[in-house]
Design an enzyme around this catalytic site. Structure first.
Site, mmCIF file in Angstrom:
data_model
loop_
_atom_site.group_PDB
_atom_site.id
_atom_site.type_symbol
_atom_site.label_atom_id
_atom_site.label_comp_id
_atom_site.label_asym_id
_atom_site.label_seq_id
_atom_site.Cartn_x
_atom_site.Cartn_y
_atom_site.Cartn_z
ATOM 1 N N ASP A 134 52.105 6.102 58.199
ATOM 2 C CA ASP A 134 52.007 6.836 59.462
ATOM 3 C C ASP A 134 51.388 6.030 60.605
ATOM 4 O O ASP A 134 51.940 5.989 61.699
ATOM 5 C CB ASP A 134 51.219 8.138 59.254
ATOM 6 C CG ASP A 134 51.180 9.001 60.511
ATOM 7 O OD1 ASP A 134 52.225 9.114 61.170
ATOM 8 O OD2 ASP A 134 50.119 9.553 60.830
ATOM 9 N N ARG A 141 59.902 7.637 59.085
ATOM 10 C CA ARG A 141 61.123 8.433 58.966
ATOM 11 C C ARG A 141 62.360 7.543 58.965
ATOM 12 O O ARG A 141 63.306 7.777 58.210
ATOM 13 C CB ARG A 141 61.189 9.454 60.094
ATOM 14 C CG ARG A 141 60.099 10.526 59.995
ATOM 15 C CD ARG A 141 60.057 11.397 61.231
ATOM 16 N NE ARG A 141 58.972 12.368 61.150
ATOM 17 C CZ ARG A 141 58.600 13.154 62.149
ATOM 18 N NH1 ARG A 141 59.239 13.078 63.310
ATOM 19 N NH2 ARG A 141 57.605 14.004 61.996
ATOM 20 N N ASN A 280 28.425 18.906 64.653
ATOM 21 C CA ASN A 280 29.186 17.730 64.230
ATOM 22 C C ASN A 280 29.098 17.525 62.717
ATOM 23 O O ASN A 280 30.081 17.191 62.064
ATOM 24 C CB ASN A 280 28.669 16.481 64.952
ATOM 25 C CG ASN A 280 29.011 16.486 66.427
ATOM 26 O OD1 ASN A 280 29.979 17.111 66.849
ATOM 27 N ND2 ASN A 280 28.214 15.791 67.224
#
Length: 381
Positions: A134, A141, A280
């Site tokens: 990614d 793809r 956080n």
């Protein structure tokens, strides 16, 4: 070295380590993709998250000069939550898209591809390998399409015959010249369900996406969300996958092959009000392991405010007033003001009017004006 035998050994080993599908592709230039990317750039359809130049994204040899093959892998992920939770009028919930359920797929795929690379190097010590998932330059793809993992659907997802489009993709580049698999034929035909279902027209035509109008992309931005898209995200706080849900290939598809991808219902569909005040540390502890945390808590909190406005959740008004008055981030203060106006209680409008006198940020003041403008709508209904 018998490459055909090694190829089969790689396939067998991939099954042993839990890879659902594997395919082999050449490392030739992705000429068709290059032209599409140039067109995307010309039209201003890019998201800005893309890594590398168009040449780096379409010419594998720029990344691995000796590259001869690319091995593509796919892991199936669930489309339904077992023992899911439901929101109530007192505790509304948001939702992460399916691709962000369970452990961050980048980590899982990197681990499996790392094992695959080690296996290849054990068999062929001089082999070159490079793993990408990614965040690399190559299009996962485009590689998967060339390797026969699936065909590229009109919703721009890779659609596999076995798992629909609910798959994570990654690849491994190598200098070993494996025989490539054949790409699958397009299977969309005349179907336009994904194009028809896209609420913003982001799917310009079959296989072409205007990322600037894609809700999945917009939920990940950190600035104010453009006005026209706010009513359309509903209760999604990260991602948007309606274009996959409506796809006929995804009907009744729900694979639970990997424990890492099993969604925790309280994480996949979190309560919205607690999102507004989460620290956080608590954010990292609760959401740090999922893909949807990569942009930090700010976009998710902004989207949570919009989702509460979508629900017109009057029980959230007091907390939203506190956020509008005290949060140090203009995007969050301003979105809170807009959302309060959208909910439209007397207390909400009174609080916005009071906050206007103390606010100095021009963008926040503009959002407060938008929030107060809703009062006219309420007075005429």
């Amino acid at each position: 070295m018998n490459l055909d035998q090694l190829r089969q050994e790689i396939i067998d080993y991939s099954k042993n380590i839990g890879i659902d599908k594997i395919g082999f592709a050449s490392a030739d230039v992705f000429e068709g993709l290059k032209e599409r990317l140039k067109r995307q750039q010309e039209l201003g359809y890019q998201s800005g998250f893309e890594k590398g130049s168009i040449e780096e994204r379409t010419e594998p040899e720029r990344l691995v000069p000796e590259a001869k093959s690319i091995i593509s892998v796919a892991l199936a992920y669930p489309s339904r939550i077992k023992d899911g939770v439901k929101g109530t009028k007192e505790e509304r919930r948001g939702i992460f898209c399916r691709a962000s359920w369970g452990t961050d797929y980048h980590d899982v795929l990197q681990d499996k591809l790392g094992k695959l690379a080690a296996f290849i190097n054990e068999k062929v010590p001089e082999a070159t390998t490079k793993v990408m998932v990614d965040t690399g330059e190559l299009s996962d793809r485009a590689v998967a399409e060339r390797a026969g993992i699936g065909f590229s659907g009109k919703n721009t997802s890779i659609i596999t015959p076995e798992f629909g489009s609910y798959v994570y993709l990654g690849e491994l580049m190598t200098n070993l010249p494996f025989v490539p698999d054949k790409p699958l034929e397009d299977g969309c035909g005349s179907c336009t369900k994904c194009l028809d279902a896209c609420p913003t027209g982001a799917l310009v035509q079959g296989g072409q996406l205007n990322a600037q109008r894609c809700l999945a992309f917009l939920t990940q931005t950190k600035d104010f969300m453009p006005d026209e898209f706010r009513p359309k995200i509903g209760n999604f706080i990260y991602g948007f996958d309606t274009c996959q849900v409506v796809c006929p290939y995804n009907k009744h598809v729900d694979f639970h092959n990997h424990p890492e991808f099993e969604p925790d219902p309280e994480v996949a569909k979190p309560k919205l009000k607690p999102m507004l005040r989460i620290s956080n540390r608590a954010f990292k502890d609760t959401f740090g392991h999922i893909a949807g945390s990569w942009r930090g808590k700010k976009p998710l909190q902004r989207n949570a405010l919009i989702a509460l406005a979508h629900y017109k959740d009057e029980t959230a008004v007091d907390e939203m007033i506190t956020v509008m008055k005290n949060d140090p981030r203009p995007v969050i203060r301003g979105t809170a003001a807009w959302s309060l106006g959208k909910i439209g209680t007397e207390d909400a409008f009174a609080a916005i009017k009071e906050a206007v006198d103390k606010e100095t940020d021009e963008q926040v003041l503009a959002e407060m004006d938008k929030g107060l403008a809703f009062q006219e709508e309420f007075s005429t209904t």
